[in-house]
Motif scaffolding. Sequence first.
Motif, mmCIF file in Angstrom:
data_model
loop_
_atom_site.group_PDB
_atom_site.id
_atom_site.type_symbol
_atom_site.label_atom_id
_atom_site.label_comp_id
_atom_site.label_asym_id
_atom_site.label_seq_id
_atom_site.Cartn_x
_atom_site.Cartn_y
_atom_site.Cartn_z
ATOM 1 N N ASP A 42 6.878 7.814 -41.152
ATOM 2 C CA ASP A 42 5.782 8.795 -41.131
ATOM 3 C C ASP A 42 5.894 9.753 -42.330
ATOM 4 O OD1 ASP A 42 3.801 10.575 -40.587
ATOM 5 O OD2 ASP A 42 4.654 11.338 -38.727
ATOM 6 N N THR A 97 3.916 11.594 -44.024
ATOM 7 C CA THR A 97 2.535 12.071 -43.854
ATOM 8 C C THR A 97 1.870 12.476 -45.172
ATOM 9 O OG1 THR A 97 3.454 13.104 -41.875
ATOM 10 C CG2 THR A 97 1.123 13.480 -42.310
ATOM 11 N N LEU A 108 -2.881 12.694 -41.058
ATOM 12 C CA LEU A 108 -2.280 11.935 -39.962
ATOM 13 C C LEU A 108 -3.297 10.949 -39.362
ATOM 14 C CD1 LEU A 108 0.197 11.404 -38.318
ATOM 15 C CD2 LEU A 108 -0.324 13.382 -36.893
#
Lengths: 336, 336, 336, 336
Positions: A120, A122, A288
């Motif tokens: 992740d 982001t 996200l």
Amino acid sequence: MVGIGVIGYGYWGPNLVRNFAQVAGARVTAVCDQRAERRALVEQVYPSIQTYADVADLLRNPAVDAVAIATPVSSHFELALMALQAGKHVLVEKPFTATVIQAERLVEEAERRGLTLMVDHTFIFTSAVRKIKELIDNGTLGTLYYYDSVRVNLGLFQNDVNVLWDLAVHDLSIMDYLVGAMPTMVAATGMAHVPGKPENMAYLTCYFAHNLIAHFHVNWMAPVKIRQTLIGGSEKMIVYDDIEMSEKVKVYDKGIIVSESEDAVYQRHVGYRTGDMWAPRLDNIEALRIEAEHFVECVTTGRRPLSDGHAGLRVVRILEAASQSMAQRGQPIALS
Amino acid sequence: MVGIGVIGYGYWGPNLVRNFAQVAGARVTAVCDQRAERRALVEQVYPSIQTYADVADLLRNPAVDAVAIATPVSSHFELALMALQAGKHVLVEKPFTATVIQAERLVEEAERRGLTLMVDHTFIFTSAVRKIKELIDNGTLGTLYYYDSVRVNLGLFQNDVNVLWDLAVHDLSIMDYLVGAMPTMVAATGMAHVPGKPENMAYLTCYFAHNLIAHFHVNWMAPVKIRQTLIGGSEKMIVYDDIEMSEKVKVYDKGIIVSESEDAVYQRHVGYRTGDMWAPRLDNIEALRIEAEHFVECVTTGRRPLSDGHAGLRVVRILEAASQSMAQRGQPIALS
Amino acid sequence: MVGIGVIGYGYWGPNLVRNFAQVAGARVTAVCDQRAERRALVEQVYPSIQTYADVADLLRNPAVDAVAIATPVSSHFELALMALQAGKHVLVEKPFTATVIQAERLVEEAERRGLTLMVDHTFIFTSAVRKIKELIDNGTLGTLYYYDSVRVNLGLFQNDVNVLWDLAVHDLSIMDYLVGAMPTMVAATGMAHVPGKPENMAYLTCYFAHNLIAHFHVNWMAPVKIRQTLIGGSEKMIVYDDIEMSEKVKVYDKGIIVSESEDAVYQRHVGYRTGDMWAPRLDNIEALRIEAEHFVECVTTGRRPLSDGHAGLRVVRILEAASQSMAQRGQPIALS
Amino acid sequence: MVGIGVIGYGYWGPNLVRNFAQVAGARVTAVCDQRAERRALVEQVYPSIQTYADVADLLRNPAVDAVAIATPVSSHFELALMALQAGKHVLVEKPFTATVIQAERLVEEAERRGLTLMVDHTFIFTSAVRKIKELIDNGTLGTLYYYDSVRVNLGLFQNDVNVLWDLAVHDLSIMDYLVGAMPTMVAATGMAHVPGKPENMAYLTCYFAHNLIAHFHVNWMAPVKIRQTLIGGSEKMIVYDDIEMSEKVKVYDKGIIVSESEDAVYQRHVGYRTGDMWAPRLDNIEALRIEAEHFVECVTTGRRPLSDGHAGLRVVRILEAASQSMAQRGQPIALS
């Protein structure tokens, strides 16, 4: 329809649930958290989601095709490995793992099983970073000369990881995406001002082939919040300021002009070039959300994620070497 | 009445003449420059000043009690030594000298002869730096934790010295004055992006005893001009921004609170403290004017200058070690 | 326990529900919205809240002691009157009403029935405005000289109200609270750049007794967002910048010094006074939360709200006169 | 070779001498100032310039072809008239004159005699304003909607003229140049906070044909220095910030999109358009140098100056009407 299970419903988990809930082709089917009050929160807001106290139970749910892990970094390896071994695709919060060996093991496990493994990172899905990537890839900046980042503020002291693992991980993931190359050597220095706590400020240098240098200042104990990155290229330079509301990315048509002088072979004259500044319009889509869609698409099509396990591994490799260098007061560490 | 001779009438020399001309107790009696057109300029604006093409001639003028040397660094040592040997007090432009050995030799010569030797560390005479010094010395900041400085812009490439000697010299002279201690070790890294030219960007770290760390980013190839210093202390923190017009120094009543936890001996809780910000009023007197008065006062009374030869030597010592470290890709260098 | 009914669940209604839900001594018992999908949203997130399509039905619910009205301004009068006549305490979104007559009628109705009537002037509950109020009331600023506000950005064009009713209403409610006096005269000019639409930019001047002047620039068609207020006093001056993250309120120890000259009776010398700047720490509590607590307290104790019906009426009175002046190209309008 | 005589050697006179001295085709032959110490200054720095205590003597000097008048506004008319009647071309400091009648008389005198008459509207020769003029004239901004200017700081109180004549004169001269049209009506309000002194703050509105509106806020008693102009056009908008070092002019590709709705003839939908921002490179040539060259060229070729007597007259006409409106608390005044 990809069924998503979210592991960990603390600070970041609710954002994962909210964003995956809006992705076409996916639905959040399960959430796991050891704390009863966090599970109650899920049940109240999302009555249709199944909750679990134990990860093993969640992984046995056939309506879970993929898991998103949003727990402290110390548990990433164990949880991700369990999930992969249960045949689930995996999205892991950053930092990917606590060690290089763990990251290598997860990458290997995912590849052997043909499962999607994504980290992740982001920031690489923000409109600002995607715009900069475009300007680098289409040659607008020319040859990259340097990448200089400052990420400081009065921040939360952590017990288990130093400020590099907490803050520099963001910038390293951005740099890894933008530069598209691995440093050959890193050096880091830092300081712990509270006895018994890890370093609360650090300076990290990454050396690359071909005269590119990257440098990072991260600090939990600064009076003001700064999120500024300078990117120098032979043709253009960028100031990326994440605190700016409306003009996060500014592209400067500035640089130097090198001309060989006639009177001496080795004499070079360096002049300036100053031109317009340009701040491209950036869209407002939540990073996200774009990342969740990307993960679901990769799971569905088998496409390799932009921030795959290898990207996560590269960032952990730099962090591990940097911590090692910092322990030796800045001794440079070569990366194989 | 102290008679001042100015050696070198290029960029900085006219500022020296203009400021010394206004100091009570001094008058500018002589200026030396090899270039006829620069001498003509002096003669036109200041008919009463005697001009010279040769330094030796100027030094023979009995109306010259002290000289101010504003020539390229490579000539500082020779000119300052000549002046001291001719019995003149000396003010030298920064960097003091090109090597530590030269600096030590000049300090020794001046002390043996009982002459005033001062280095033109102009910034320490600004109202901003004097105010910060006051806040450090009276305990307002508490224990110093870090000194972080960024001095970057699209600047003039130099042929003979790297960016540390050109830009970091300013910040090192400020730090030397404010911190009042010598680093125990330095490390520097940098990059030369134009073949045949010295490093155009560099990062320098200075380690001190007692967990104080200082760091400097200097760059001739940045898209924007930044002159920002963060100073972290246990009680207060400062942002010193030299580009700000009206509020160059901001004092933040921010910091951390460390409390011992009861449940475990080694467990410490770190909380935040955030309070008011305060920007003290600064006067507008030109720093060079104050500095010129200080030099004349030291010459007259024998008082030791704030930026004496030892201060200049300390800064040169750091610059020399930093250049050595930079040549070894950041290898830390201990300072004896 | 005060039962709150919220009328209108569009943009602002959810904020009201969320904040009242956290106030000790209150609970949200009912929400009314004509749109089925907005009611469904309430039911999903807050299963315990009763929803209504019709306001009359909500007002018949005995579990509703007070209502908060968050509908377009054109409906405020009718809904607030119905609520008061049903014996409910009332909090109305700003602008209070569309006309002075409506505002007067509501004030009278509430007073006759002994019910709490409050207008949602949210800004006066922010920590920034409360701090400024404190500095004015304790004499720090001295005599107020001027209040100058700029509130511009690329904003949503409205069909029914001009930019004064949309944007200046914020600043007028702040000014009303801070100054604590009513202007004696207003004048406004503006321009409608889209045929068939109301004025999209306007300048409003308010004259007070004793040489105080207030001025407002509001604009839906500006390239950048500005939220800046200058407040000039005889002793100190304030810059209140609502876009600043950390230092919204800056207090300048600047001003003028007037001295009578000896040589002429009527000759006055005006000099400057410049001193420190100080940015007081502001807390981070959400203004609407404080406001909701204040409303509940007023309902419970009968205390008069800070932004009562009279405050709402005063603001509407200025807006009505300003629109009248604007229609006459800036003709000043006296306020009785 | 045009011989220039400068009348008045106070604050601005030295700048005029320095710049005219560098213009090819001109030389400064004479300077007049009543104060002996100012004349001595001229003689010391420029031995070749003839100095005078009396203007009549200067005007009799045949080496003076043109004069630049840099005295207080109250003397402009008399001095300029004398110079024109002596057959000299004239450059007058701004404001051109103290009254409209004086300005008209000078324009008439210059035209009858075929002499160049120019007003020193320095700002229109800056690279920032010339760039904006180019963007307006080539249609980049589209139809002009508004011109909004703020020029405030802690400034010098004047005895004889109010703040409009001191500060707004700059902005009116810029607006006159950029807009190229005369307002049809003006209204101004202001306040005098020091008894016996003129207004120290003022707001001025100018109305034009075709929905263009201009507004000016000028203030001698503000805590911060602001020099910001917003220019709104149908296609692009500009922020011109004269305090910004490197990006004084920013062009925003922002605006509104008006579309006729199908369902109702009179219903219009207004949407936003947001695009890139662009800060054009501006050259660094001193405005007064360009202006001096322009004046000399006009004198030599008979070309009409950009800021001729008519431009000066237009600005004085607005200032006179604005002062009249201010005396009547904002009563709008039509301009014939």
